[in-house]
Motif scaffolding. Structure first.
Motif, PDB file in Angstrom:
ATOM      1  N   HIS A 156     -12.823 -27.959 -52.277  1.00 46.47           N
ATOM      2  CA  HIS A 156     -13.799 -27.804 -53.162  1.00 46.47           C
ATOM      3  C   HIS A 156     -13.863 -29.542 -53.309  1.00 46.47           C
ATOM      4  O   HIS A 156     -12.545 -29.689 -53.151  1.00 46.47           O
ATOM      5  CB  HIS A 156     -13.618 -27.040 -54.223  1.00 46.47           C
ATOM      6  CG  HIS A 156     -13.316 -25.747 -54.177  1.00 46.47           C
ATOM      7  ND1 HIS A 156     -12.693 -24.607 -53.783  1.00 46.47           N
ATOM      8  CD2 HIS A 156     -14.278 -25.371 -55.311  1.00 46.47           C
ATOM      9  CE1 HIS A 156     -12.928 -23.911 -54.352  1.00 46.47           C
ATOM     10  NE2 HIS A 156     -14.099 -23.746 -54.929  1.00 46.47           N
TER      11      HIS A 156
ATOM     12  N   THR B  89     -15.750 -33.963 -58.244  1.00 48.64           N
ATOM     13  CA  THR B  89     -16.841 -33.239 -59.419  1.00 48.64           C
ATOM     14  C   THR B  89     -16.563 -31.788 -60.596  1.00 48.64           C
ATOM     15  O   THR B  89     -17.748 -31.862 -61.268  1.00 48.64           O
ATOM     16  CB  THR B  89     -18.325 -32.045 -58.516  1.00 48.64           C
ATOM     17  OG1 THR B  89     -17.561 -31.580 -57.891  1.00 48.64           O
ATOM     18  CG2 THR B  89     -18.713 -33.254 -57.638  1.00 48.64           C
ATOM     19  N   ILE B  90     -15.584 -31.974 -60.819  1.00 50.19           N
ATOM     20  CA  ILE B  90     -15.009 -31.064 -61.772  1.00 50.19           C
ATOM     21  C   ILE B  90     -14.218 -31.968 -62.769  1.00 50.19           C
ATOM     22  O   ILE B  90     -13.288 -32.625 -62.174  1.00 50.19           O
ATOM     23  CB  ILE B  90     -13.894 -30.351 -61.422  1.00 50.19           C
ATOM     24  CG1 ILE B  90     -14.651 -28.892 -59.509  1.00 50.19           C
ATOM     25  CG2 ILE B  90     -12.989 -28.713 -62.298  1.00 50.19           C
ATOM     26  CD1 ILE B  90     -13.312 -28.246 -58.783  1.00 50.19           C
TER      27      ILE B  90
ATOM     28  N   ARG C 244     -19.520 -23.185 -62.648  1.00 49.55           N
ATOM     29  CA  ARG C 244     -19.614 -22.223 -61.843  1.00 49.55           C
ATOM     30  C   ARG C 244     -18.783 -23.465 -60.194  1.00 49.55           C
ATOM     31  O   ARG C 244     -19.732 -24.598 -59.763  1.00 49.55           O
ATOM     32  CB  ARG C 244     -20.867 -22.126 -61.549  1.00 49.55           C
ATOM     33  CG  ARG C 244     -20.813 -21.825 -59.281  1.00 49.55           C
ATOM     34  CD  ARG C 244     -20.634 -19.812 -59.207  1.00 49.55           C
ATOM     35  NE  ARG C 244     -20.412 -19.509 -60.452  1.00 49.55           N
ATOM     36  CZ  ARG C 244     -21.329 -18.149 -60.549  1.00 49.55           C
ATOM     37  NH1 ARG C 244     -22.688 -17.944 -59.956  1.00 49.55           N
ATOM     38  NH2 ARG C 244     -21.477 -17.463 -61.842  1.00 49.55           N
ATOM     39  N   THR C 245     -17.643 -23.123 -59.707  1.00 50.76           N
ATOM     40  CA  THR C 245     -16.743 -23.836 -58.616  1.00 50.76           C
ATOM     41  C   THR C 245     -17.287 -24.022 -57.416  1.00 50.76           C
ATOM     42  O   THR C 245     -18.298 -24.945 -55.772  1.00 50.76           O
ATOM     43  CB  THR C 245     -15.728 -24.095 -58.405  1.00 50.76           C
ATOM     44  OG1 THR C 245     -15.632 -23.005 -57.750  1.00 50.76           O
ATOM     45  CG2 THR C 245     -15.437 -23.966 -60.090  1.00 50.76           C
ATOM     46  N   THR C 246     -18.045 -22.430 -57.044  1.00 49.18           N
ATOM     47  CA  THR C 246     -18.844 -21.791 -55.077  1.00 49.18           C
ATOM     48  C   THR C 246     -19.858 -20.961 -55.413  1.00 49.18           C
ATOM     49  O   THR C 246     -18.514 -20.112 -56.632  1.00 49.18           O
ATOM     50  CB  THR C 246     -18.176 -22.328 -54.916  1.00 49.18           C
ATOM     51  OG1 THR C 246     -18.224 -21.847 -52.879  1.00 49.18           O
ATOM     52  CG2 THR C 246     -16.497 -21.297 -54.737  1.00 49.18           C
TER      53      THR C 246
ATOM     54  N   ASP D 235     -15.787 -18.766 -61.147  1.00 46.24           N
ATOM     55  CA  ASP D 235     -15.552 -19.637 -62.552  1.00 46.24           C
ATOM     56  C   ASP D 235     -14.860 -20.236 -62.976  1.00 46.24           C
ATOM     57  O   ASP D 235     -13.369 -19.390 -62.986  1.00 46.24           O
ATOM     58  CB  ASP D 235     -16.442 -19.256 -63.555  1.00 46.24           C
ATOM     59  CG  ASP D 235     -17.627 -18.289 -63.216  1.00 46.24           C
ATOM     60  OD1 ASP D 235     -18.984 -19.307 -62.281  1.00 46.24           O
ATOM     61  OD2 ASP D 235     -18.761 -17.976 -63.463  1.00 46.24           O
ATOM     62  N   LEU D 236     -14.452 -21.554 -63.743  1.00 52.74           N
ATOM     63  CA  LEU D 236     -13.365 -21.552 -63.537  1.00 52.74           C
ATOM     64  C   LEU D 236     -14.060 -22.202 -65.658  1.00 52.74           C
ATOM     65  O   LEU D 236     -15.056 -22.448 -65.755  1.00 52.74           O
ATOM     66  CB  LEU D 236     -13.450 -23.170 -63.140  1.00 52.74           C
ATOM     67  CG  LEU D 236     -12.550 -24.248 -63.757  1.00 52.74           C
ATOM     68  CD1 LEU D 236     -10.927 -23.640 -64.055  1.00 52.74           C
ATOM     69  CD2 LEU D 236     -12.382 -25.999 -63.480  1.00 52.74           C
TER      70      LEU D 236
ATOM     71  N   MET E 102     -13.743 -31.858 -55.246  1.00 52.67           N
ATOM     72  CA  MET E 102     -12.492 -31.810 -57.229  1.00 52.67           C
ATOM     73  C   MET E 102     -13.069 -33.333 -57.556  1.00 52.67           C
ATOM     74  O   MET E 102     -12.943 -33.419 -58.385  1.00 52.67           O
ATOM     75  CB  MET E 102     -10.996 -32.660 -56.559  1.00 52.67           C
ATOM     76  CG  MET E 102     -10.852 -31.067 -55.543  1.00 52.67           C
ATOM     77  SD  MET E 102     -11.133 -29.399 -56.622  1.00 52.67           S
ATOM     78  CE  MET E 102      -9.671 -29.579 -57.912  1.00 52.67           C
TER      79      MET E 102
ATOM     80  N   LEU F 283      -8.100 -24.840 -55.822  1.00 53.10           N
ATOM     81  CA  LEU F 283      -9.015 -25.175 -55.763  1.00 53.10           C
ATOM     82  C   LEU F 283      -9.733 -26.741 -54.476  1.00 53.10           C
ATOM     83  O   LEU F 283     -10.194 -26.657 -53.544  1.00 53.10           O
ATOM     84  CB  LEU F 283     -10.378 -25.252 -56.918  1.00 53.10           C
ATOM     85  CG  LEU F 283     -10.612 -24.758 -57.861  1.00 53.10           C
ATOM     86  CD1 LEU F 283     -11.106 -25.400 -58.929  1.00 53.10           C
ATOM     87  CD2 LEU F 283     -11.170 -23.506 -56.952  1.00 53.10           C
TER      88      LEU F 283
END
Length: 205
Positions: free
Chosen positions: A166, A170-171, A117-119, A10-11, A168, A161
């Motif tokens: 990941h 989408t962040i 939630r990144t993964t 979690d970020l 990136m 990340l």
């Protein structure tokens, strides 16, 4: 046999200077100056931290001064200098990266549009934990790699990340927010990925 325990990363987006008026004022002054130079409206500044869950343990992951958390067992995985390489010999001018089992991130309650939630892929979560001791210990507040931005806590999180696969794109930062240093982490991660595919590695520090 693979563990069936929940795993996730979690970020959290934390307002710059949360819990500290001096840092907040200085951050606003810095953003005012940058926005004037870039001919745009000032944005809200954020720094970020991670909470990682693996094997029934939650880890608090962040970069901070070596002197601002008193707990001895706080999961320090590496340290680096602040401001200039030579200043790193003094404790006042060193930062640390923590992966603190059962630990806390100060001011987490002030996070905005969080958690992200990144993964929840256990293999990727494990990769994040393995990557943290390899964080480049570049000088905080300086652009030593020609990325166009200084290295800081946002750079560290973005680098970890990106290096662990990941997406990136989408962040994104909170509404009307900016992440100083984020792109520096992405730039270095891309360079290292390119170097690895070419058969040689870029020094991490």
């Amino acid at each position: 046999m693979a563990s069936s325990a929940p795993a996730w990363v979690d970020l959290y987006w934390l307002p710059l200077g949360a819990g500290g008026h001096v840092v907040r004022r200085n951050g606003r002054a810095y953003e005012w100056w940058v926005s004037r130079r870039e001919h745009r409206a000032p944005l809200d500044l954020y720094h970020c931290a991670l909470m990682v869950r693996a094997d029934d343990v939650t880890y608090a992951v962040e970069m901070g001064p070596v002197w601002n958390v008193a707990a001895e067992d706080r999961g320090v995985v590496c340290e680096g200098p602040v401001g200039a390489r030579w200043l790193g010999r003094f404790r006042l001018f060193r930062y640390e990266v923590r992966c603190w089992a059962g630990g806390v991130v100060p001011d987490l309650a002030e996070a905005v549009e969080s958690p992200v939630r990144t993964t929840d892929d256990p293999e990727r979560v494990a990769a994040v934990l393995r990557m943290l001791p390899q964080v480049p210990t570049l000088t905080w507040g300086r652009d030593e790699i020609g990325a166009g931005e200084m290295w800081n806590s946002n750079s560290m999180v973005a680098w970890v990340l990106a290096r662990t696969g990941h997406d990136m794109g989408t962040i994104i930062p909170p509404t009307h927010g900016r992440l100083p240093g984020w792109s520096a982490g992405l730039v270095l991660a891309r360079r290292q990925a390119g170097d690895a595919s070419a058969g040689h590695a870029e020094p991490l520090a």
